[in-house]
Design a protein around this motif. Sequence first.
Motif, PDB file in Angstrom:
ATOM      1  N   UNK A  24       0.945  -1.055   0.096  1.00 58.15           N
ATOM      2  CA  UNK A  24      -0.108   0.118   0.368  1.00 58.15           C
ATOM      3  C   UNK A  24       0.873   1.050  -0.722  1.00 58.15           C
ATOM      4  N   UNK A  25       0.200   2.226   0.129  1.00 55.71           N
ATOM      5  CA  UNK A  25       0.742   3.420   0.160  1.00 55.71           C
ATOM      6  C   UNK A  25       1.447   3.822   1.814  1.00 55.71           C
ATOM      7  N   UNK A  26       1.877   2.917   2.347  1.00 59.93           N
ATOM      8  CA  UNK A  26       2.834   3.062   3.502  1.00 59.93           C
ATOM      9  C   UNK A  26       3.524   2.003   3.517  1.00 59.93           C
ATOM     10  N   UNK A  27       4.070   0.926   2.299  1.00 54.91           N
ATOM     11  CA  UNK A  27       5.038   0.443   2.149  1.00 54.91           C
ATOM     12  C   UNK A  27       4.556  -0.820   2.770  1.00 54.91           C
ATOM     13  N   UNK A  28       3.492  -1.276   3.356  1.00 53.03           N
ATOM     14  CA  UNK A  28       3.584  -2.232   4.009  1.00 53.03           C
ATOM     15  C   UNK A  28       2.658  -3.109   2.975  1.00 53.03           C
ATOM     16  N   UNK A  70      18.024   1.716  -9.202  1.00 50.92           N
ATOM     17  CA  UNK A  70      19.078   0.705  -8.457  1.00 50.92           C
ATOM     18  C   UNK A  70      19.059   0.566  -7.544  1.00 50.92           C
ATOM     19  N   UNK A  71      18.595   1.493  -6.745  1.00 52.90           N
ATOM     20  CA  UNK A  71      18.594   0.726  -5.661  1.00 52.90           C
ATOM     21  C   UNK A  71      16.288   1.245  -5.142  1.00 52.90           C
ATOM     22  N   UNK A  72      16.153   0.152  -3.884  1.00 52.79           N
ATOM     23  CA  UNK A  72      15.187   0.734  -2.751  1.00 52.79           C
ATOM     24  C   UNK A  72      14.411   1.664  -2.647  1.00 52.79           C
ATOM     25  N   UNK A  73      15.683   2.492  -2.472  1.00 46.93           N
ATOM     26  CA  UNK A  73      15.556   4.039  -1.788  1.00 46.93           C
ATOM     27  C   UNK A  73      14.479   4.416  -2.635  1.00 46.93           C
ATOM     28  N   UNK A  74      16.097   4.619  -3.618  1.00 47.80           N
ATOM     29  CA  UNK A  74      15.365   5.545  -4.847  1.00 47.80           C
ATOM     30  C   UNK A  74      14.176   5.749  -5.746  1.00 47.80           C
ATOM     31  N   UNK A  75      14.048   3.313  -5.451  1.00 53.53           N
ATOM     32  CA  UNK A  75      12.385   3.696  -6.568  1.00 53.53           C
ATOM     33  C   UNK A  75      11.050   4.040  -5.427  1.00 53.53           C
ATOM     34  N   UNK A  76      11.215   4.163  -4.058  1.00 55.74           N
ATOM     35  CA  UNK A  76      10.093   4.278  -2.782  1.00 55.74           C
ATOM     36  C   UNK A  76      10.308   5.869  -3.251  1.00 55.74           C
ATOM     37  N   UNK A  77      11.498   6.413  -3.337  1.00 58.55           N
ATOM     38  CA  UNK A  77      10.827   8.251  -3.649  1.00 58.55           C
ATOM     39  C   UNK A  77       9.925   8.241  -4.999  1.00 58.55           C
ATOM     40  N   UNK A  78      10.328   7.321  -6.089  1.00 54.55           N
ATOM     41  CA  UNK A  78       9.134   7.650  -7.509  1.00 54.55           C
ATOM     42  C   UNK A  78       8.502   7.374  -7.036  1.00 54.55           C
ATOM     43  N   UNK A  79       7.704   6.215  -6.136  1.00 52.03           N
ATOM     44  CA  UNK A  79       6.300   5.414  -5.931  1.00 52.03           C
ATOM     45  C   UNK A  79       5.858   6.464  -5.179  1.00 52.03           C
ATOM     46  N   UNK A 109       6.408   6.755  -1.977  1.00 50.72           N
ATOM     47  CA  UNK A 109       5.997   5.843  -0.476  1.00 50.72           C
ATOM     48  C   UNK A 109       7.422   5.387   0.443  1.00 50.72           C
ATOM     49  N   UNK A 110       6.817   5.324   1.467  1.00 57.24           N
ATOM     50  CA  UNK A 110       8.429   4.998   2.427  1.00 57.24           C
ATOM     51  C   UNK A 110       9.698   4.102   2.528  1.00 57.24           C
ATOM     52  N   UNK A 111      11.001   4.364   2.184  1.00 56.13           N
ATOM     53  CA  UNK A 111      11.366   3.802   1.488  1.00 56.13           C
ATOM     54  C   UNK A 111      11.781   2.857   3.026  1.00 56.13           C
ATOM     55  N   UNK A 112      12.232   3.199   4.120  1.00 57.96           N
ATOM     56  CA  UNK A 112      12.313   1.826   5.249  1.00 57.96           C
ATOM     57  C   UNK A 112      11.104   1.138   5.206  1.00 57.96           C
ATOM     58  N   UNK A 142      -2.463   1.804  -5.120  1.00 57.58           N
ATOM     59  CA  UNK A 142      -0.951   0.975  -4.767  1.00 57.58           C
ATOM     60  C   UNK A 142      -0.242   0.602  -5.274  1.00 57.58           C
ATOM     61  N   UNK A 143       1.058  -0.077  -5.019  1.00 55.24           N
ATOM     62  CA  UNK A 143       2.619  -0.666  -5.423  1.00 55.24           C
ATOM     63  C   UNK A 143       2.326  -2.274  -6.183  1.00 55.24           C
ATOM     64  N   UNK A 144       2.921  -2.293  -6.678  1.00 57.46           N
ATOM     65  CA  UNK A 144       3.293  -3.530  -7.121  1.00 57.46           C
ATOM     66  C   UNK A 144       4.835  -3.596  -7.558  1.00 57.46           C
TER      67      UNK A 144
END
Length: 483
Positions: free
Chosen positions: A296-300, A379-388, A390-393, A329-331
């Motif tokens: 979801x948009x909280x990353x869960x 390249x990284x999940x952190x960058x992907x989270x930023x583009x999507x 949602x919280x990277x952690x 939501x995200x996949x």
Amino acid sequence: DAPSAERTTVSVPEGFTVEDFAASQAELEPITDFVDEKTYDVVVVGAGTAGLPAVLTALEEGATVACLQKEATTIAQGNNSSGFILEESTDNAVNKWMQAYRKAVQYRTNLAQLEFFALHSGETLCWLDKMAEKVGYPACTYNDTTRTYGDEVASFRRHTFGQKPENHGQLIAALAELAAEEGAEFYFSTPGVQLVMDDGACVGVIGKAEAGYIKFNATKAVIIATGDYQNNESLVSRYSPDAAPFTRKQVNKTGDGILMCALAGGWMSHVGHAKQFHDMDSAPKPIAELPFLAVDMNGDRFMNEDIPMISWNLTLAEKNTASEDPGIFCRIFDSAYPEKIATWGGTAPKPEMLQNYIPGFADNPKGVYPDLINTHRCDTLEELADELGIPAANLKASVERFNELCAQGRDVDFGLDEQYLVPIDTPPFWGVSQWIRVSAICSGLVVNGNYQVVNRNREAVAGLYAVGFCAGELCGNHDWIYT
């Protein structure tokens, strides 16, 4: 002005409310003053995917035709046409196909309409092929989905028109131009607001133009092709309450034709109308059918991902979400997805197809709506989270937990089948920001096998037809079944 409960003198039809009419162009109070009056053989209300073929085929039969359209232009959704090629099919195989369809929709279908489809859809498909070729938007793909039953065959074809998604809308506009050249008269920005009835028969439509009301007499038939009711919140809350939380893809689909027909004795199909919930715009459609990690948009993570796209809404409506829109939501997957999908027995879209859905990647992306594509590669999940967004952690924690379950070989959190438990560990990483919305509500007025509007005794209202998604019970299942 919208009618109010205090001053309405006409009784509201059973199953409807004053609020339904207030949210539409249809009018309850009888209209008696007109700035003009016109007479045609056939009057079609709605210039879309159902209305334009009605206009053109009426012209082919030698009728004089008027077409009223609420919008200033033609409006069309979808880009496919399908049907049986009866010359290549056996009657028994077609009957078996119909039974398989009935089973797929839990037997919630109007058999007369299903039979009408089986017998006439191929003729319609070939007619549309001919018309599309004539106006310069021929079919670009031909999909053969022939079914075999022993040594018998049901030959079923689907054609997609145009090289881009928007071409179908352009096809309908071109068909309107052709119809006008052949004698049809179009009245744009003129919604139909009330039917003209005489001794129980429909004999015309009242349109509301900028200058006032125009009475359109119809000596042979009125055909209502005004689309569904997804933008009439009052109707949605009663007949499709599960659609209420979700954003709608269309606008001005306020059930005008349904309400006009209700005043003429028509009524709605039973509650439980089939709906189209999907997002085939953010990423290619084949991606939508794959069980990639969903967050979801909280990353869960929030669901067992082995759910077809047409039923995602059922789970999305139940989840807690940081977004006001439950359809967002995200996949998540990684660059080894082709090999992983192959182990599932599937065929993966090629990376070059996916790249076409990355915003800004291509100067002129083909076959997409550029303002709706929403696929990302980082390249990284952190960058992907930023583009999507949602919280990277949280995203990293969800991926780590999913990888732990893959290592265990069991999804003790949601029960995803073991074959899909393949870790997300090969950068660059991919993410699709999905946006599930209501594309269409696929049911409306009760009609018979000839698409005549019927009253509660199942008697046809003379002179009145309803076509397209403002009518019918072809699929009474919760979700529309793509055959």
